[in-house]
Design a protein around this motif. Structure first.
Motif, PDB file in Angstrom:
ATOM      1  N   SER A 172       8.259   4.964   5.585  1.00  0.00           N
ATOM      2  CA  SER A 172       9.171   5.452   4.574  1.00  0.00           C
ATOM      3  C   SER A 172       8.221   6.331   3.722  1.00  0.00           C
ATOM      4  CB  SER A 172       9.331   4.247   3.611  1.00  0.00           C
ATOM      5  OG  SER A 172      10.066   3.513   4.577  1.00  0.00           O
ATOM      6  N   ARG A 173       6.777   6.669   4.228  1.00  0.00           N
ATOM      7  CA  ARG A 173       5.940   7.517   3.559  1.00  0.00           C
ATOM      8  C   ARG A 173       5.196   8.395   4.571  1.00  0.00           C
ATOM      9  NH1 ARG A 173       1.299   7.136  -0.893  1.00  0.00           N
ATOM     10  NH2 ARG A 173       0.038   6.795   0.925  1.00  0.00           N
ATOM     11  N   PRO A 180       1.990  11.578   4.802  1.00  0.00           N
ATOM     12  CA  PRO A 180       0.804  11.820   3.724  1.00  0.00           C
ATOM     13  C   PRO A 180       1.537  13.269   2.869  1.00  0.00           C
ATOM     14  CG  PRO A 180       0.572  12.592   6.036  1.00  0.00           C
ATOM     15  CD  PRO A 180       1.833  11.574   5.869  1.00  0.00           C
ATOM     16  N   ARG A 230      -3.878  -9.491   0.879  1.00  0.00           N
ATOM     17  CA  ARG A 230      -3.205  -8.793   2.191  1.00  0.00           C
ATOM     18  C   ARG A 230      -3.441  -9.917   3.331  1.00  0.00           C
ATOM     19  NH1 ARG A 230      -2.538  -5.741  -1.185  1.00  0.00           N
ATOM     20  NH2 ARG A 230      -2.405  -3.681  -1.346  1.00  0.00           N
ATOM     21  N   TRP A 253      -7.276   3.173   9.602  1.00  0.00           N
ATOM     22  CA  TRP A 253      -7.593   3.399   8.383  1.00  0.00           C
ATOM     23  C   TRP A 253      -7.123   4.448   7.685  1.00  0.00           C
ATOM     24  CZ3 TRP A 253     -12.912   0.956   8.782  1.00  0.00           C
ATOM     25  CH2 TRP A 253     -13.939   1.633   9.447  1.00  0.00           C
ATOM     26  N   TYR A 254      -7.034   5.605   8.213  1.00  0.00           N
ATOM     27  CA  TYR A 254      -6.454   6.779   7.744  1.00  0.00           C
ATOM     28  C   TYR A 254      -4.918   6.735   7.693  1.00  0.00           C
ATOM     29  CZ  TYR A 254     -11.085   8.656   8.594  1.00  0.00           C
ATOM     30  OH  TYR A 254     -12.350   8.858   8.389  1.00  0.00           O
ATOM     31  N   PHE A 255      -4.412   6.120   8.615  1.00  0.00           N
ATOM     32  CA  PHE A 255      -2.811   5.643   8.402  1.00  0.00           C
ATOM     33  C   PHE A 255      -2.514   4.928   7.371  1.00  0.00           C
ATOM     34  CE2 PHE A 255       0.570   2.938  10.229  1.00  0.00           C
ATOM     35  CZ  PHE A 255       1.736   3.735   9.449  1.00  0.00           C
ATOM     36  N   ASN A 310      -4.266   4.544   4.632  1.00  0.00           N
ATOM     37  CA  ASN A 310      -4.642   5.083   3.409  1.00  0.00           C
ATOM     38  C   ASN A 310      -3.838   6.386   3.064  1.00  0.00           C
ATOM     39  OD1 ASN A 310      -7.116   3.939   2.053  1.00  0.00           O
ATOM     40  ND2 ASN A 310      -8.035   4.071   3.955  1.00  0.00           N
ATOM     41  N   GLY A 311      -2.643   6.346   3.678  1.00  0.00           N
ATOM     42  CA  GLY A 311      -1.757   7.359   3.424  1.00  0.00           C
ATOM     43  C   GLY A 311      -1.683   8.751   4.108  1.00  0.00           C
ATOM     44  N   HIS A 312      -2.536   8.964   5.328  1.00  0.00           N
ATOM     45  CA  HIS A 312      -2.717   9.851   5.640  1.00  0.00           C
ATOM     46  C   HIS A 312      -1.686  10.289   7.089  1.00  0.00           C
ATOM     47  CE1 HIS A 312      -5.732  11.197   3.108  1.00  0.00           C
ATOM     48  NE2 HIS A 312      -6.277  10.097   3.193  1.00  0.00           N
ATOM     49  N   GLY A 313      -0.713   9.433   7.073  1.00  0.00           N
ATOM     50  CA  GLY A 313       0.230   9.426   8.321  1.00  0.00           C
ATOM     51  C   GLY A 313      -0.640   8.929   9.565  1.00  0.00           C
ATOM     52  N   LEU A 314       0.350   8.678  10.552  1.00  0.00           N
ATOM     53  CA  LEU A 314       0.092   8.120  11.811  1.00  0.00           C
ATOM     54  C   LEU A 314      -1.062   8.712  12.295  1.00  0.00           C
ATOM     55  CD1 LEU A 314       0.924   5.858  13.695  1.00  0.00           C
ATOM     56  CD2 LEU A 314       2.434   7.175  14.595  1.00  0.00           C
ATOM     57  N   ASP A 317       0.604  -1.222   0.017  1.00  0.00           N
ATOM     58  CA  ASP A 317       0.096   0.109   0.043  1.00  0.00           C
ATOM     59  C   ASP A 317       0.969   1.276   0.008  1.00  0.00           C
ATOM     60  OD1 ASP A 317      -2.466  -1.594  -0.116  1.00  0.00           O
ATOM     61  OD2 ASP A 317      -2.416  -1.374   2.187  1.00  0.00           O
ATOM     62  N   TYR A 318       2.006   1.182  -0.105  1.00  0.00           N
ATOM     63  CA  TYR A 318       3.000   2.154  -0.131  1.00  0.00           C
ATOM     64  C   TYR A 318       3.088   3.121   1.138  1.00  0.00           C
ATOM     65  CZ  TYR A 318       3.376   0.970  -4.921  1.00  0.00           C
ATOM     66  OH  TYR A 318       3.589   0.325  -6.121  1.00  0.00           O
ATOM     67  N   VAL A 319       2.630   2.451   2.159  1.00  0.00           N
ATOM     68  CA  VAL A 319       2.697   3.163   3.666  1.00  0.00           C
ATOM     69  C   VAL A 319       4.029   2.926   4.020  1.00  0.00           C
ATOM     70  CG1 VAL A 319       1.692   3.045   6.158  1.00  0.00           C
ATOM     71  CG2 VAL A 319      -0.003   2.652   3.990  1.00  0.00           C
ATOM     72  N   ALA A 320       4.666   2.040   3.620  1.00  0.00           N
ATOM     73  CA  ALA A 320       6.004   1.856   4.011  1.00  0.00           C
ATOM     74  C   ALA A 320       6.849   1.470   2.636  1.00  0.00           C
ATOM     75  CB  ALA A 320       6.460   0.536   5.051  1.00  0.00           C
TER      76      ALA A 320
END
Lengths: 329, 716, 214
Positions: free
Chosen positions: C6-7, C9, C100, A120-122, A124-128, A40-43
Motif C-alpha cells: 500500500s506504499r 517509496p 514487532r 531492510w531497504y524495503f 524502511n520504505g524504499h520499495g521492494l 511501519d507504514y510499509v503496508a
C-alpha cells in the motif's frame, strides 16, 4: 498504522468476497509479518481480512494425492505432526527453526509462504527493489543479508520463506482459489523475480487465496540444514533443503533448494545435476556443494554466503544420508 | 565511627529482592504503566533525515484531527539543523495512541536535505562533505611516554594489527520517557523511567521555570538504563508542556526505533596497534592510532588498559557522524579498550609462542596500587589462577591445534578494571515509627541492581529485623539527596549513609525508651526481632517501638570514612566452538572472577555479574548498529536485525565472587560495570584460539568469521 | 492470501488493482489466469457491494475475557491486543518493548497458547480466553514466586513476559521434569537486556519441580 476496516470471515467463500475489496486489501493470519509492516507504514491497506477464523483452512490430512497441509495450519501444529516428523524431516526441521515458540503459535504455513521480504531497504520504505532516485540502495549499501544469485538484476532482496525451501524440495503443490476458480501450481510458482518496482515477488493476484499445499505421495529422502548467527530467534543466513528420489543406493531425481541467496527460493540445477545417479557420499555432497556456487555473483558485503551455500548444500545432502558429521561428539 | 558488622547475620547472604514479587507478578507499576485519570498519549515526531535544515513546520493539520489535545513544535523553522535520523521535530498528545500517531504523521515539515556522513568510513573519506562546523574529524596529538619507536627496534616480536568494534545501543527495554501530571498551575509530578530522579527534577525546574519544591519525580521501578537515562530529555520536557497545554496528564515514551536512534549508544572503536615484546615475554613498546565515533560525542577509551608498557604512544581521532550521540554505557570506554588491547596481547603471545595467560601476568605493573593499600596486580594473579582452574585452562592448546573436524574449540581470557567508588555527599533518612514499621528514604533509585534491597539489608542487619520488615522508599526526588545510578557508584554512595542513618535512629530509639525500662541506652541491644537489656530479652521490637508514644524516631545519615572503597580488578575466561564451515560461533562457557569489596546481597550481586557477562556476550557475538551510507538511516532499529541473545544463546556461566576477608574490610564497591568489560575480549580471543586466525572485527558473526578465514586463506 | 503493497517509496496510497495487474509482469503461465481473475474480481466486487461483508471500522466497543473477567472498552480495528490491555484496560503486566514480535515482553496466553500481543489485533480476540501475568498464582507454588526467589529478574521489564512464557510452557508439559535445554527452548521467544537469564532458568526449573509435586 493507518486505520482500516476489518472483517473476519469464517468460510473460504466469505473470505474471497471480503478479499475482493474495494480498496487495497491485506490478508491477515498470524500477524507477525503484516502487523509490523503496517506499523511501519510499509503496508497501509484499506481493509484487513482476518483468515484465522476460517477453520477450513487449517489442518493436515493424508489423502490419496499426498499430504495436504492447510494454509491456515499453525507452525506449531505442523511441527507436532507425526507424519511430517517421521517422513519429512526436512520440513519438520525447517518448521521448528522458524521464529520462536510464540511465533510458531501464531504464524501459519500460508503466512510463512507469502510473507514479504525482510530486506531492510524495503522495510524502511524504499520499495521492494530498495531504490532511491532510481539507484539501488542495496548494491551500494549494506547488503550483507542480500542475494548472491541473479544479482545482475534489480531484485537483490532474498525470499523470506524458509518453509518454501523444503516444500519445493518435496515438490509440493499450492492450491489457490480466487474469483476465477481454483488452480494448482508448484509452490515455486508462487514466486517470481520482480522486474520493476511496480512488480511484486508473489504471483498471487489480489483477491486470491492460498488454501493449501500438497506434498505428493511417494518416498523422498530429504534433508535440511540452516546456518544462522543466533541459536535463538534469528533468520537463517543461508539454508538448504534436498528432496531425493532414490534408485536403490543412488539418487534418481533430486532437488536442491536454497534459502537466502536469491529473490526466489533458489533451485540449484547444477547441484541437482551433480548428484543424479550418484550414491549419497561425502564426495557426492562435496561435488554438489561446489556445483551449487557456480554462477554466484555476491554483492559488496556478502561474499561469505558463497561458503555458506557450499556448507548448507553439503550438509543438507548428508543430513538426508544420516551422516551429520558436523555434530559435536 | 560507623563500621560494618564483623560477623553479619544478613550482609553477604543471598536475599531475594524486596520488589521481586511485584515485578514478577506484573503488579509493579513502571513509569510507562502509570495511568492517571484523563491520561493522554504522547507521540514524538522524529526527523526521517540524517542531515537537514528544518525550513517549515506546519502543526495545523495535526491540531484539527480527532482526539488531538495538544501539539508542540520542538524544532524551529528556519533555524534548526538536523544532525541525525530520529532528531526531535514535534510532539503530539491525543486521546489514544493510535490518534496521536495519525496526528504526528499529519504534521507537515519541509526539510532542506543536506549531505550526510553515516559511517566512520564515509565521514573520514577524502572529499567527504563537511557536515560539522568543526570538521568531520578531530585528531588529538599523540600522547607519548618514553621512546616507543626506539624501543620497538629492540623487540624480538612485533605484531601490527587493526581491530574494530561497532557502535552498539543501550536497548533499554522500557524506552526513555515519562508521564507528566500537573497537580496545580505551578506544581508537577513526573513518573520517569530514569537512573536519576534528581537529574530529571533538576531538568524540570530549569526548563519549566518551576520551583524545586513544586517538582516531584517518582521512579518506583524502571525498565533499564545502562547509563543512558540520567535526564528528562527533550521529549520529557515536551510531555510536561503538552500536559500543561491540554490540562491533562501525558505519557510520552520513545518507540523502539527512536530508542535506538536517540536514546544513546556506546561509541565504536578502531585501533591500529603495533605492539612489541622481548623474547622473555616482556612488552617493550606500543604505538597505537585509534579512532571511533560517538555521533557528535567523544569516543576515547583507555589503552594500553591494564598492562604496563613504558615506551608507548597513542593518538586518538574523534570521528563525527550523522548518528545519535553517545551516552554513557556500562563502563564507558573500557569494553573497547579491553577488547583491542587484549586482542593485541593475544596475537603477540601467539607470535612469541608463549601461553597467553603467563604473558599477561608477566606484563602487569609490579605495584598497581588502588584504594586501601591494595595491589591490584596481586589481585589479578589470584583471580587468574582461580579462573584458570574453573575454565580448565590446562586444556589450552596453541592456535591451530583445536580439532580436525569443522568444529573447533578454543579458550580465551581477558582482564579488566574499574573504579566503582562512591560520592560522599548523599543522605539517607531512617524513620522508626511507634507501630514498629521502619522506613528508609532517599532520592536514589533502583535500576534493577537491587539498590532498594541492599538498603533494607543494612537496616535489617542493624535493627535485628528481617529484610521484609523494612520499607525501602527510594525513587522520589523530594527525599534526602541520593546518588544517580551510574558508574557503579550507587552502592558505595548510598550504603554508608544508610548505615549511619539506621545506627543513629537505633541509638535515638534506645535513648528515648531506656528510661522507661530502668536502663541506660548503652545497656540496650536488638536481636532476632527482640529488644534486649543487658543481653536479656525484655520486649518484642513492636513493643519496644510502642514505647515511643506518638513520636517516631527520625535520623538522617551521611557518608562516613572506611565504609566504601574503589578500584577493582577481575578476569574472564571464555570457551567457544567455531564451525569453520559456517562461521558460527557458540559460546560454551564463561568464567567470571570478580572482586568488589564487601558484598551486601550475594543474590543480586551475582545477578549483576551474570548480567554483565551476558551484556558482554551480546557485544562479542551479536550487537551492531548498522548505518546506511546511502540514506543516513539506521537499518536495524529493532530487536530482530539488531541482535540480542535469547535463552538458547546463553552458555554455562560460572561467577566466582572474589570475596575474601581482605576484600571485605575494604567496604562496599559497586559492581554494575566491571563484569561487562572483558567478556567480548575473552570471546574474541577464544575464537582466535579455536580457528587459528584473528577475527579483527566484532561482533564474531558468521560474516566476520568467514571473511577473516577467507582473508587468511588468501594470504597463505 | 492476497497481499498488496500500500506504499511505495514515491508516495503512500497504494496502487489500484488494475494498475497492479498491468504492471505485475506475472509469469506467462499464470498470466492467463490472472486476467481471468481480473474480470472475476470486478464481478466479485459488484457482488460484494450488494452483500456487504460484516465489517468493523472506526471506534467500536469490544469486550474481552481477561483473567476470567469480562472487560469492556472502545477500540479501533487497528488497536493491538497489547495496547488495548495496557492503555484501555489497565492490564499493564504485558509490556511494550520491541513492538514487532521479537522480544516477548508482551506475551499473553491466548486460548492456552503463549503469543505476542503486540502483533495481535484486539478485535481478533473476541470470545477468546486471555491470560496475563496478573492472573497467575502468586503463592509459593506459582511461577512468579520462583522468579522472585531465584532472582530471575533485574529491572524487571521483560519479566512478566518471561513469567508468562514459562507458565505456558509448564502448563503444556504437565508432570514432566524439563532439562535446562528444554527450559531454554521453551523460553526462546523472550529477550532480557539486563542479562538475567541464569536466574530465569533456575526459576523455571524450580517452578517445574513445584508444579510437578503439586
Amino acid at each position: 498504522m493507518k486505520a482500516f476496516e476489518y472483517s473476519s470471515p469464517t468460510t473460504p467463500e466469505d473470505a474471497l468476497k471480503d478479499l475482493a475489496g474495494p480498496g487495497t486489501v491485506e490478508a491477515l493470519s498470524g500477524g507477525t509479518d503484516l502487523i509490523g509492516r503496517m506499523k511501519d507504514y510499509v503496508a497501509s491497506p484499506d481493509r484487513v481480512v482476518y483468515l484465522k477464523d476460517v477453520k477450513a483452512l487449517a489442518g493436515i490430512a493424508e489423502k490419496s494425492g499426498g499430504l495436504e497441509i492447510g494454509a491456515g495450519t499453525r507452525l506449531v501444529d505442523l511441527s507436532a505432526d507425526p507424519i511430517v516428523r517421521k517422513r519429512l524431516p526436512a520440513l519438520h526441521q525447517a518448521t521448528v527453526e522458524v521464529g520462536t515458540p510464540q511465533i510458531r503459535n501464531m504464524a501459519t504455513v500460508g503466512g510463512n509462504l507469502l510473507q514479504r521480504p525482510r530486506c531492510w531497504y524495503f522495510r524502511n520504505g524504499h520499495g521492494l527493489l530498495g531504490t532511491k532516485d532510481g539507484k539501488s540502495l542495496v548494491r551500494e549499501g549494506d547488503n550483507r543479508y542480500h542475494a548472491i544469485f541473479l544479482t545482475e538484476g534489480d531484485a537483490l532482496f532474498i525470499n523470506p520463506s524458509s518453509l518454501a525451501v523444503p516444500l519445493i524440495a518435496l515438490n509440493a503443490q499450492a492450491t489457490v482459489v480466487g474469483p476465477g476458480g481454483e488452480r494448482t501450481i508448484p509452490v515455486e510458482k508462487l514466486y517470481q523475480v520482480p522486474k520493476s518496482s511496480d512488480d511484486r515477488e508473489l504471483t498471487l493476484a489480489p483477491g486470491e487465496l492460498l488454501t493449501k499445499v500438497t506434498i505428493p505421495a511417494g518416498e523422498v529422502k530429504n534433508g535440511f540444514f540452516e546456518a544462522r548467527q543466533k541459536q535463538s530467534h534469528d533468520w537463517p543466513l543461508v539454508a538448504a533443503a534436498v528432496g531425493l528420489k532414490m534408485n536403490g543406493d543412488t539418487v534418481g531425481d533430486g532437488r536442491v533448494v536454497l534459502y537466502g541467496v536469491a529473490p526466489i527460493p533458489w533451485r540449484s540445477e547444477a547441484a541437482e545435476k551433480a548428484i543424479r545417479g550418484k550414491a549419497l557420499t561425502r564426495e557426492t555432497a562435496e561435488a554438489a556443494a561446489a556445483a551449487a556456487v557456480e554462477g554466484a555473483k555476491p554483492l559488496s558485503m556478502n561474499g561469505y554466503k558463497v561458503a555458506l551455500v557450499k556448507t548448507t548444500v553439503k550438509r543438507a545432502l548428508l543430513d538426508a544420508a544420516g551422516d551429520r558429521y558436523w555434530e559435536e561428539a | 565511627m560507623a563500621s560494618w558488622p564483623e560477623s553479619p547475620r544478613l550482609i553477604g547472604t543471598s536475599i531475594p529482592r524486596l520488589d521481586g514479587l511485584a515485578k514478577a507478578s506484573g503488579r509493579a507499576k513502571y513509569p510507562s504503566d502509570i495511568r492517571p485519570e484523563g491520561l493522554l498519549f504522547g507521540v514524538l515526531l522524529s526527523s526521517p533525515h540524517a542531515s537537514a535544515k528544518v525550513k517549515a513546520i506546519d502543526l495545523e493539520p495535526a491540531k484539527t484531527m480527532p482526539g488531538v489535545k495538544a501539539v508542540l513544535a520542538l524544532a524551529t523553522a528556519g533555524e534548526s539543523t538536523i544532525f541525525y535520523q530520529g532528531q526531535e521535530i514535534a510532539a503530539v498528545a491525543a486521546e489514544t495512541e493510535e490518534k496521536a500517531r495519525d496526528a504526528a504523521r499529519a504534521i507537515r515539515v519541509e526539510y532542506e536535505i543536506l549531505p550526510h556522513v553515516a559511517t566512520e568510513r564515509q565521514s573520514a573519506a577524502e572529499g567527504a562533505p563537511k557536515v560539522f562546523p568543526t570538521g568531520n574529524t578531530r585528531a588529538a596529538r599523540a600522547q607519548t611516554t618514553g621512546k616507543p619507536d626506539e624501543a620497538m627496534q629492540k623487540a624480538d616480536a612485533v605484531i601490527e594489527a587493526t581491530y574494530e568494534l561497532p557502535v552498539i545501543t543501550h536497548v533499554c527495554l522500557e524506552p526513555h520517557g515519562l508521564t507528566a501530571h500537573w497537580k496545580g498551575p505551578d506544581s508537577i509530578t513526573v513518573y520517569a523511567s530514569t537512573q536519576s530522579v534528581m537529574g530529571v527534577a533538576n531538568d524540570m525546574v530549569e526548563n519549566l521555570g518551576l520551583e524545586s519544591a513544586n517538582v516531584t519525580v517518582l521512579t518506583d521501578v524502571m525498565g533499564g538504563g545502562f547509563g543512558s537515562k540520567f535526564n528528562a530529555d527533550t521529549w520529557g520536557i515536551a510531555a510536561a508542556k503538552l500536559a500543561k497545554e491540554a490540562g491533562r496528564p501525558v505519557r510520552m515514551f520513545l518507540d523502539r526505533a527512536q530508542e535506538h536512534q536517540l536514546g544513546g549508544n556506546r561509541p565504536s572503536a578502531k585501533a591500529k596497534i603495533k605492539l612489541g615484546a622481548a623474547k622473555d615475554g616482556k612488552l617493550v613498546a606500543m604505538v597505537a592510532e585509534t579512532s571511533g565515533t560517538g555521533g557528535r560525542g567523544g569516543s576515547n577509551f583507555p589503552l594500553p588498559y591494564v598492562y604496563k608498557v613504558d615506551d608507548r604512544s597513542r593518538a586518538h581521532t574523534e570521528i563525527f557522524v550523522n548518528g545519535g550521540s553517545a551516552r554513557a554505557m556500562r563502563a564507558p570506554g573500557h569494553p573497547q579498550g579491553c577488547a583491542v588491547m587484549e586482542a593485541a596481547m593475544d596475537d603477540l603471545a601467539a607470535k612469541l609462542g608463549i601461553n597467553p595467560l603467563a604473558f599477561r601476568l608477566a606484563n602487569l605493573a609490579e605495584a598497581d596500587m588502588v584504594a586501601g593499600g591494595v595491589n591490584r596486580t596481586d589481585l589479578y594473579k589470584e583471580q587468574v589462577e582461580r579462573g584458570a582452574k574453573l575454565i580448565g585452562w590446562d586444556r589450552w592448546k596453541p592456535r591451530g591445534q583445536n580439532g580436525d573436524g569443522p568444529i573447533k574449540r578454543g579458550l580465551g581470557l581477558a582482564l579488566h578494571q574499574w573504579g566503582g567508588g562512591g560520592a560522599q555527599d548523599k543522605q539517607v533518612a531512617c524513620i522508626i515509627n511507634p507501630d514498629g514499621s521502619v522506613e528508609l528514604r532517599s532520592a536514589t533509585q533502583d535500576i534493577g541492581t537491587g539498590a532498594r534491597t541492599i538498603l533494607a539489608v543494612i537496616a535489617a542487619e542493624v535493627l535485628g529485623l528481617e529484610v521484609g520488615q523494612i520499607k525501602s522508599n527510594i525513587g522520589n526526588s523530594t527525599f534526602p539527596p541520593g546518588q544517580s545510578s551510574g558508574g557503579s557508584t550507587t552502592t558505595p554512595s548510598m550504603a554508608p549513609p544508610c548505615l549511619d542513618a539506621v545506627e543513629k535512629a537505633r541509638d535515638e530509639l534506645f535513648k528515648r525508651i531506656a528510661p522507661g525500662l530502668d536502663a541506660k541506652p548503652e545497656d540496650l541491644s536488638l536481636k532476632g526481632g527482640k529488644l534486649l537489656v543487658k543481653g536479656e530479652e525484655k520486649a518484642t521490637w513492636a513493643q519496644a517501638c510502642r514505647k515511643l508514644g506518638m513520636m517516631p524516631v527520625t535520623a538522617t545519615g551521611v557518608f562516613g570514612p572506611g565504609l566504601a572503597s574503589t578500584g577493582v580488578g577481575g578476569c574472564q575466561f571464555a570457551e567457544v566452538t567455531v564451525d569453520v564451515e559456517t562461521g558460527v560461533v557458540r559460546v560454551k562457557k564463561i568464567v567470571a572472577v570478580q572482586d568488589s569489596g564487601l558484598i551486601l546481597d550475594m543474590l543480586t550481586w551475582k545477578s549483576q555479574v551474570y548480567g554483565g557477562v551476558i551484556g558482554g556476550l551480546n557485544y562479542g557475538l551479536f550487537e551492531e548498529r548498522i548505518m546506511d551510507e546511502g540514506t543516513g538511516a539506521m537499518l536495524n532499529p529493532d530487536m530482530e536485525m539488531y541482535k540480542l541473545a535469547g535463552a538458547t544463546d546463553i552458555p554455562e556461566i560460572v561467577v566466582d565472587a572474589y570475596d575474601t576477608p581482605e576484600m571485605r574490610v575494604r567496604g562496599v564497591i559497586g559492581v554494575g560495570e566491571p563484569p561487562t568489560i572483558s567478556t567480548a575480549a575473552a570471546i574474541g580471543n577464544a575464537v582466535a584460539n579455536a580457528i587459528g586466525v584473528r577475527v579483527p572485527k566484532w561482533p564474531m558473526s558468521p560474516m566476520n568469521v568467514l571473511d577473516a578465514l577467507a582473508a587468511a586463506e588468501g594470504k597463505a | 492470501m492476497a497481499e498488496q503493497d500500500s506504499r511505495t517509496p514515491t508516495g503512500p496510497g497504494g496502487h489500484s488493482r488494475r494498475k497492479f495487474l498491468r504492471g505485475s509482469g506475472l509469469a506467462a503461465a499464470s498470466a492467463v489466469l490472472t486476467s481471468q481473475a481480473a474480470v472475476a474480481i470486478e464481478e466479485a466486487q459488484a457482488e460484494a457491494a450488494a452483500a456487504e461483508p460484516k465489517l468493523l471500522s472506526g471506534e467500536a466497543p469490544l469486550t474481552l475475557k481477561v483473567n476470567g473477567e469480562e472487560k469492556s472498552c472502545t477500540v479501533e480495528p487497528r488497536s493491538t491486543l497489547l495496547d488495548t490491555l495496557r492503555d484501555r484496560l489497565d492490564v499493564t503486566g504485558p509490556k511494550r518493548v520491541c513492538d514487532r514480535a521479537s522480544c516477548g515482553a508482551c506475551t499473553v496466553i491466548l486460548d492456552g497458547d503463549p503469543v505476542y500481543s503486540c502483533t495481535t489485533l484486539a478485535v481478533s480476540c473476541k470470545g477468546k480466553t486471555i491470560e496475563t501475568v496478573e492472573g497467575f498464582d502468586i503463592g509459593e507454588g506459582g511461577v512468579p514466586h520462583a522468579f522472585h526467589q531465584h532472582d530471575g529478574l533485574m529491572c524487571g521489564y521483560c519479566t512478566p513476559g518471561f513469567v508468562t512464557a514459562c507458565k505456558a510452557y509448564l502448563d503444556k508439559n504437565p508432570g514432566k521434569t524439563p532439562t535446562l535445554e528444554d527450559v531454554k527452548r521453551g523460553l526462546d521467544g523472550n529477550i532480557c537486556r539486563c542479562g538475567t537469564y541464569m536466574g530465569v532458568f533456575e526459576a523455571a526449573l524450580a517452578a517445574a519441580k513445584t508444579m510437578k509435586g503439586a
